[in-house]
Design an enzyme around this catalytic site. Structure first.
Site, PDB file in Angstrom:
ATOM      1  N   LYS A 109       0.864  -1.181   0.000  1.00 39.13           N
ATOM      2  CA  LYS A 109       0.000   0.000   0.000  1.00 39.13           C
ATOM      3  C   LYS A 109       0.895   1.223   0.000  1.00 39.13           C
ATOM      4  CE  LYS A 109      -4.493   0.713   0.242  1.00 39.13           C
ATOM      5  NZ  LYS A 109      -5.562  -0.179  -0.245  1.00 39.13           N
TER       6      LYS A 109
HETATM    7  P1  NAD Z   1     -14.112   6.864  -2.335  1.00 39.37           P
HETATM    8  O1  NAD Z   1     -13.152   7.955  -1.974  1.00 39.37           O
HETATM    9  O2  NAD Z   1     -14.609   6.747  -3.715  1.00 39.37           O
HETATM   10  O3  NAD Z   1     -15.405   6.958  -1.357  1.00 39.37           O
HETATM   11  C1  NAD Z   1     -15.326   7.051   0.018  1.00 39.37           C
HETATM   12  C2  NAD Z   1     -16.692   7.506   0.517  1.00 39.37           C
HETATM   13  O4  NAD Z   1     -16.700   7.463   1.946  1.00 39.37           O
HETATM   14  C3  NAD Z   1     -17.059   8.932   0.142  1.00 39.37           C
HETATM   15  O5  NAD Z   1     -18.426   8.994  -0.195  1.00 39.37           O
HETATM   16  C4  NAD Z   1     -16.815   9.708   1.451  1.00 39.37           C
HETATM   17  O6  NAD Z   1     -17.629  10.872   1.550  1.00 39.37           O
HETATM   18  C5  NAD Z   1     -17.246   8.679   2.442  1.00 39.37           C
HETATM   19  N1  NAD Z   1     -16.737   8.911   3.794  1.00 39.37           N
HETATM   20  C6  NAD Z   1     -15.521   9.340   4.176  1.00 39.37           C
HETATM   21  N2  NAD Z   1     -15.476   9.451   5.520  1.00 39.37           N
HETATM   22  C7  NAD Z   1     -16.693   9.068   5.971  1.00 39.37           C
HETATM   23  C8  NAD Z   1     -17.276   8.967   7.256  1.00 39.37           C
HETATM   24  N3  NAD Z   1     -16.580   9.284   8.343  1.00 39.37           N
HETATM   25  N4  NAD Z   1     -18.550   8.523   7.348  1.00 39.37           N
HETATM   26  C9  NAD Z   1     -19.254   8.193   6.254  1.00 39.37           C
HETATM   27  N5  NAD Z   1     -18.758   8.281   5.008  1.00 39.37           N
HETATM   28  C10 NAD Z   1     -17.503   8.711   4.879  1.00 39.37           C
HETATM   29  O7  NAD Z   1     -13.396   5.528  -1.862  1.00 39.37           O
HETATM   30  P2  NAD Z   1     -13.704   4.033  -2.330  1.00 39.37           P
HETATM   31  O8  NAD Z   1     -12.780   3.685  -3.424  1.00 39.37           O
HETATM   32  O9  NAD Z   1     -15.157   3.856  -2.482  1.00 39.37           O
HETATM   33  O10 NAD Z   1     -13.196   3.242  -1.039  1.00 39.37           O
HETATM   34  C11 NAD Z   1     -14.021   3.098   0.119  1.00 39.37           C
HETATM   35  C12 NAD Z   1     -13.392   2.050   1.025  1.00 39.37           C
HETATM   36  O11 NAD Z   1     -13.288   0.827   0.301  1.00 39.37           O
HETATM   37  C13 NAD Z   1     -11.984   2.367   1.519  1.00 39.37           C
HETATM   38  O12 NAD Z   1     -11.847   1.832   2.827  1.00 39.37           O
HETATM   39  C14 NAD Z   1     -11.094   1.616   0.557  1.00 39.37           C
HETATM   40  O13 NAD Z   1      -9.834   1.300   1.114  1.00 39.37           O
HETATM   41  C15 NAD Z   1     -11.934   0.379   0.339  1.00 39.37           C
HETATM   42  N6  NAD Z   1     -11.633  -0.330  -0.908  1.00 39.37           N
HETATM   43  C16 NAD Z   1     -11.778   0.255  -2.101  1.00 39.37           C
HETATM   44  C17 NAD Z   1     -11.495  -0.461  -3.254  1.00 39.37           C
HETATM   45  C18 NAD Z   1     -11.702   0.112  -4.636  1.00 39.37           C
HETATM   46  O14 NAD Z   1     -11.539  -0.628  -5.617  1.00 39.37           O
HETATM   47  N7  NAD Z   1     -12.075   1.378  -4.764  1.00 39.37           N
HETATM   48  C19 NAD Z   1     -11.029  -1.784  -3.167  1.00 39.37           C
HETATM   49  C20 NAD Z   1     -10.907  -2.375  -1.911  1.00 39.37           C
HETATM   50  C21 NAD Z   1     -11.213  -1.626  -0.774  1.00 39.37           C
END
Ligand code: NAD
Length: 419
Positions: A109
């Site tokens: 990461k």
């Molecule tokens: P993103 O930035 O597209 O979305 C994150 C969302 O979470 C946003 O809507 C933001 O407003 C919201 N958020 C942030 N803080 C918050 C809080 N305190 N309470 C409620 N909502 C909150 O990110 P993403 O790519 O959707 O990733 C989300 C999670 O999934 C992360 O933990 C990331 O590590 C994990 N993840 C993502 C992927 C991927 O392919 N994008 C893969 C595996 C894991």
């Protein structure tokens, strides 16, 4: 025996989860010593010229947790409160996630301590190109392959790919995944994490005798993973009654129209204010009477102080590390079926793997082929973890860890200790 104490440091959480499974496997002290800590870490500070002529020095990291099963793989996060310890935990979770899905990767990461919302597009481009250059000594198609995470996107991957290609003097598409389609990205990558989670939920529903099309769902986080999960589940007939983002949440007991909520968010920057729903807080959302709760924001959302409010039958962790080990115990006592992050959000890295394979072979698949292969990997992983859970008589998280740790420990043992 590992004692579970509440801790909000993600690395402490990752190590507690590891210790619980290592105890169960009776893993040797030698293997614990190797697998409990990252293999390599690169910490950098680098200057970036801002649009106003000022120079700001940023801090960035790349952590490679374990290289025994292949090159390392993991996202790049741009977030103002990112720390090296967060990055270590996220890298370790990537090792287990790749092993659960049986992908030939270790975990990594990286990230930069920055709020990308405060930077112009050209400042983000300069920051990305400089960060990629600093990372170029440790990343590469055979070494460590970055991907998008919170705060980064396909355009940022394109700049990383272009920067490394400029240094090499030829195009290196397999240096990153999550690229735009027109430069070697994969069909289905953008939706893959959510799609994988939905394939998994559908297997879990069958196992628990629930009807997917009758599920009532609440989703925390309305970004790539949260929004796409909500939209896919809505299209399968489930009722998504609540969603939230960092600024607050929405509730409509009859079901939200997810594309309309997204249109509102795109226009106003937040889900709050959408007319066809009541406003709720993120805390309210966690306690709703739903079948499925999907935390899809950041780590540490479900803790010992709010886990007793959770009323969902299933918690499917879209986010990385949303539940602390102390909260896990509370959820288990309440009979909640937890689909742990290292299984539940493995769809993203799985299609990243497909993208990397396509990039190396210069031979590209259709979206239908990608989704079919993704379903195969995720369904296999679910049943392997379920079998481990039944074998060890443990919950799905510890089962996923035992499966993953066993696979990585076997690779370490087979390769032996050099020299
Ligand atoms: P993103 O930035 O597209 O979305 C994150 C969302 O979470 C946003 O809507 C933001 O407003 C919201 N958020 C942030 N803080 C918050 C809080 N305190 N309470 C409620 N909502 C909150 O990110 P993403 O790519 O959707 O990733 C989300 C999670 O999934 C992360 O933990 C990331 O590590 C994990 N993840 C993502 C992927 C991927 O392919 N994008 C893969 C595996 C894991």
């Amino acid at each position: 025996m590992t004692t579970v104490v509440e801790n909000d440091n993600p690395m402490a959480i990752a190590q507690q989860q590891f210790d619980i499974a290592a105890d169960l496997l009776d893993l040797s002290e030698n293997l614990r010593g190797i697998l409990r800590v990252p293999q390599r870490e690169l910490s950098v500070t680098f200057p970036v010229k801002m649009d106003n002529g000022e120079t700001i020095v940023f801090e960035g990291f790349r952590v490679q947790h374990n290289l025994s099963r292949g090159p390392t793989k993991g996202g790049i996060r741009y977030h103002p409160s990112l720390t090296l310890d967060d990055t270590r935990a996220l890298a370790m979770w990537m090792t287990w996630k790749c092993a659960v899905a049986n992908l030939p990767y270790g975990g990594a990461k990286g990230g930069v301590v920055v709020d990308p919302k405060l930077l112009s597009l050209s400042e983000i481009e300069r920051l990305t190109r400089r960060y990629a250059t600093e990372m170029s000594i440790v990343i590469g198609p055979e070494r460590d392959i970055p991907a998008p995470d919170v705060g980064t996107n396909p355009q940022i991957m394109a700049w990383i790919m272009d920067t490394i290609s400029m240094h090499q003097g030829y195009t290196v598409p397999a240096i990153v995944t999550g690229k735009p389609l027109n430069i070697g990205g994969s069909h289905g990558r953008h939706e893959a994490t959510a799609r994988g989670l939905v394939y998994l939920l559908s297997e879990a529903a069958r196992h628990l005798d629930l009807n997917l099309s009758r599920l009532r769902v609440a989703v925390q986080g309305f970004g790539n993973v949260g929004f796409t999960c909500a939209r896919l589940l809505e299209s399968l007939g489930a009722t998504v009654i609540a969603v939230s983002d960092s600024k607050g949440g929405l509730l409509n007991m009859a079901g939200l129209e997810i594309d309309h909520v997204m249109a509102h968010k795109q226009a106003s920057g937040q889900v709050a204010g959408y007319r066809e729903a009541d406003e709720i807080t993120n805390a309210d959302l966690l306690g709703l009477d739903v079948d499925v709760l999907i935390p899809a924001a950041l780590s540490g959302a479900i803790t010992a102080s709010n886990a007793h409010q959770v009323r969902a039958r299933v918690v499917a962790e879209g986010a990385n590390g949303p539940t602390t080990p102390a909260a896990d115990e509370i959820l288990y006592d309440k009979g909640v079926f937890v689909l742990p992050n290292i299984l539940a959000n493995a769809g993203g890295v799985t299609v990243s793997y497909f993208e990397w394979v396509q990039g190396l072979q210069e031979f590209f698949w259709t979206e239908r082929e990608v989704n079919a292969q993704l379903e195969r990997v995720i369904v296999n992983a679910f049943h392997n973890v379920l079998t481990a859970a039944q074998h060890h008589r443990v919950h799905m998280r510890t089962a996923a860890y035992t499966l993953a740790i066993q696979r990585v420990a076997e690779a370490v043992t087979t390769r032996g200790i050099y020299p």
